[in-house]
Enzyme design. Structure first.
Site, PDB file in Angstrom:
ATOM      1  NE  ARG A  51      -2.427  -0.190   3.332  1.00 21.49           N
ATOM      2  CZ  ARG A  51      -3.083  -0.605   4.404  1.00 21.49           C
ATOM      3  NH1 ARG A  51      -4.354  -0.379   4.507  1.00 21.49           N
ATOM      4  NH2 ARG A  51      -2.468  -1.242   5.376  1.00 21.49           N
ATOM      5  CD  GLU A 216       5.980 -23.383  17.012  1.00 22.24           C
ATOM      6  OE1 GLU A 216       6.615 -22.603  16.310  1.00 22.24           O
ATOM      7  OE2 GLU A 216       4.759 -23.282  17.207  1.00 22.24           O
ATOM      8  CG  ASP A 235      -0.916 -20.952  14.678  1.00 24.11           C
ATOM      9  OD1 ASP A 235      -0.959 -20.246  13.656  1.00 24.11           O
ATOM     10  OD2 ASP A 235       0.136 -21.194  15.302  1.00 24.11           O
ATOM     11  CG  HIS A 240       1.307 -26.427   9.959  1.00 24.36           C
ATOM     12  ND1 HIS A 240       1.169 -25.983   8.673  1.00 24.36           N
ATOM     13  CD2 HIS A 240       1.634 -25.332  10.687  1.00 24.36           C
ATOM     14  CE1 HIS A 240       1.419 -24.675   8.622  1.00 24.36           C
ATOM     15  NE2 HIS A 240       1.690 -24.262   9.840  1.00 24.36           N
ATOM     16  CE  LYS A 331       2.940 -20.699  18.717  1.00 25.49           C
ATOM     17  NZ  LYS A 331       3.663 -20.657  17.458  1.00 25.49           N
TER      18      LYS A 331
HETATM   19  C1  BG6 Z   1       2.982 -21.282  11.466  1.00 25.53           C
HETATM   20  C2  BG6 Z   1       2.258 -20.920  12.732  1.00 25.53           C
HETATM   21  O1  BG6 Z   1       2.086 -21.678  10.471  1.00 25.53           O
HETATM   22  O2  BG6 Z   1       3.896 -22.334  11.713  1.00 25.53           O
HETATM   23  C3  BG6 Z   1       3.238 -20.533  13.813  1.00 25.53           C
HETATM   24  O3  BG6 Z   1       1.354 -19.859  12.485  1.00 25.53           O
HETATM   25  C4  BG6 Z   1       4.283 -21.597  13.983  1.00 25.53           C
HETATM   26  O4  BG6 Z   1       2.556 -20.289  15.041  1.00 25.53           O
HETATM   27  C5  BG6 Z   1       4.908 -21.996  12.658  1.00 25.53           C
HETATM   28  O5  BG6 Z   1       5.273 -21.097  14.851  1.00 25.53           O
HETATM   29  C6  BG6 Z   1       5.815 -23.202  12.805  1.00 25.53           C
HETATM   30  O6  BG6 Z   1       6.515 -23.421  11.617  1.00 25.53           O
HETATM   31  P1  BG6 Z   1       7.953 -24.106  11.618  1.00 25.53           P
HETATM   32  O7  BG6 Z   1       8.274 -24.303  10.169  1.00 25.53           O
HETATM   33  O8  BG6 Z   1       8.864 -23.153  12.318  1.00 25.53           O
HETATM   34  O9  BG6 Z   1       7.794 -25.391  12.364  1.00 25.53           O
END
Ligand code: BG6
Length: 483
Positions: A51, A216, A235, A240, A331
């Site tokens: 933008r 994580e 998320d 995933h 997390k």
């Molecule tokens: C993202 C999430 O899609 O994947 C994040 O929104 C997460 O919250 C991330 O930390 C993890 O990805 P990777 O590749 O670091 O395992």
């Protein structure tokens, strides 16, 4: 050594949200790496778009800065960096308004593959798609790439799909799930469908259970506002972990084509059974040693969003009935590590003395760090002194097994090149995303209706105690979360 990289044809890639975090951290460095290895040709054009008003020079400077910050290769390859920057351009566009579209149209070349990468809020997917079509910028040769989150629930995902499909065909829509670009995830398909060893064992008769862990160590610092509206379920699990589950559980596709693979994945999602709330454990990390709690990071002292979730999932089909899939992600756990463990049943009759702590046969597919596959076997402990059993690991770490030239690339690099090649195998189809939400929604509604709150857990561990119990109560246990 002869490079195995096959260059793609010249392309025009328009990157919406070009000054954003994902563009700076992943997309631009990913493109640069493909440029350095000779896959992205010098004739390709990257057109940053956002933008804000910005001269080309300013965007080039920003790109240079981003690459130097996020790509060690860029710091070593100054000459290549300058050549890469020659491919960069910038056009200011008002995504939902009228400004900039004519200029953008003029910046694109006739007869070249066009890719529009929407690294922007999903609320702009519809307006951008419409504008691209209305201004004659989207051609039959065009592809549109969208990032997650693809919807917040089934209803919103349907709206997004409808908005995109008004202006693009499904064959032109590339919904990114970057987990599908990870090397081990792709290898899962090779492992299953290029070998004859595993398929006879790949079912409920031989597999006791499957564990999928995406742990994580970081919290949600800086992303609290987005995350608090999502939580670990939306998320990570809906996309995933669901993709990982599909690739393990699906039937062999008849061909390695995008639709054959995705047809099989959809069938798995449709076979997922509803989950009782007693099979879901949600957690939220608390403060420790001066580090803030989830609620501090989310900015809501009463938040009931989960930063950790563990779920027992049953797949109602012939192959998997009786073999639970345990999923967990969170997390602020002990380490950043992602893996899939296929845990096999014990031999039907044991003739040796009981081995303390025996865990049995398992195949571990490590996504990160140190991508690779290991296989746990029981052997006789070498040496004299009776017949004792020991467990050893057969290790196939990709970095050791393969040459540097073939070393794993970042997921985004692979996926962006697939977009240019027009290969949708590693992207989610519209019906697949909707099926995943259709399974996810009732689980979320279930805990919301019952007013269930996440259990607090200490940072640096493996989540709430109840997550351990989810397996203990069935005589199983999670693998340790460790680097
Ligand atoms: C993202 C999430 O899609 O994947 C994040 O929104 C997460 O919250 C991330 O930390 C993890 O990805 P990777 O590749 O670091 O395992």
């Amino acid at each position: 050594m002869v490079s195995r990289v096959i260059p793609v044809d010249a392309f025009d890639l328009v990157l919406f949200g070009a000054t954003g975090d994902l563009a700076r951290r992943k997309i631009l460095p990913g493109l640069f790496h493909r440029f350095v290895v000779g896959q992205m040709p010098q004739e390709a054009r990257i057109i940053g778009s956002a933008r804000s008003a910005m001269a080309r020079d300013a965007f080039v400077a920003l790109t240079r800065e981003s690459l130097l910050e996020f790509s060690p290769t860029a710091r070593e390859q100054g000459e290549a960096l300058e050549r890469f920057l020659e491919t960069i351009n910038y056009v200011q566009v008002d995504a939902s308004g009228e400004e900039g579209w004519q200029t953008l149209a003029k910046a694109l070349r006739a007869g070249t593959v066009r890719a529009f990468y929407l690294s922007v809020s999903p609320s702009l997917f519809g307006p951008i798609a419409r504008n691209l079509k209305e201004h004659g910028i989207a051609t039959d040769q065009s592809r549109i790439v969208v990032e997650k989150p693809f919807g917040h629930d089934l209803a919103s995902a349907r709206v997004l799909n409808a908005e995109l499909l008004q202006n693009f065909d499904e064959q032109q829509i590339f919904r990114i799930d970057h987990y599908l670009g990870k090397e081990t995830v792709q290898n899962l398909m090779a492992l299953r469908f290029a070998n004859s060893l595993w398929e006879p064992l790949w079912n409920a008769t031989h597999v006791d259970h499957v564990q999928i862990t995406v742990a994580e160590s970081l919290g949600v610092e800086g992303r609290g506002e987005y995350y608090d509206r999502s939580g670990a379920m939306r998320d990570m699990v809906q996309n995933h972990l669901m993709q990982l589950l599909c690739l393990i559980a699906m039937e062999p596709p008849s061909k390695f084509t995008s639709d054959s693979v995705r047809d099989e994945k959809v069938k798995v999602i449709e076979a997922l059974e509803p989950v009782a709330q007693s099979d879901i454990v949600r957690g939220q990390y608390r403060a420790r040693d001066g580090n803030g709690s989830y609620r501090d990071h989310a900015g809501d002292p009463n938040s009931t969003t989960e930063s950790f979730i563990a779920i027992k999932v049953n797949i109602g089909n012939w192959r998997w009935a009786g073999t639970p899939f345990y999923l967990r992600t969170g997390k602020k756990l002990r380490a950043r590590t992602s893996e899939i463990a296929i845990v096999f049943r014990d031999p039907p009759h044991m003739i040796f003395p009981k081995m303390e702590g025996r865990r049995g046969n398992a195949m571990i597919l490590r996504l990160q760090p140190d991508e690779g596959i290991t296989l746990r076997n029981t052997i006789k402990e070498p040496g004299p002194g009776g017949f004792r059993l020991a467990e050893v690991t057969m290790d196939m770490t990709f970095a050791d097994a393969l040459t540097q030239d073939a070393a794993p690339q970042d997921a985004y690099e692979r996926l962006i090149m697939d977009v240019i090649r027009g290969d949708q195998t590693l992207f989610m189809r519209g019906d697949e995303v909707e099926a995943a939400w259709a399974w996810t929604d009732p689980l979320i509604e279930g805990w919301q209706d019952a007013g269930l709150k996440p259990a607090p857990y200490d940072p640096g561990g493996s989540g709430p105690e109840d997550s351990l119990m989810l397996l203990h109560r069935e005589g199983r246990r999670w693998r340790e979360i460790e680097e």
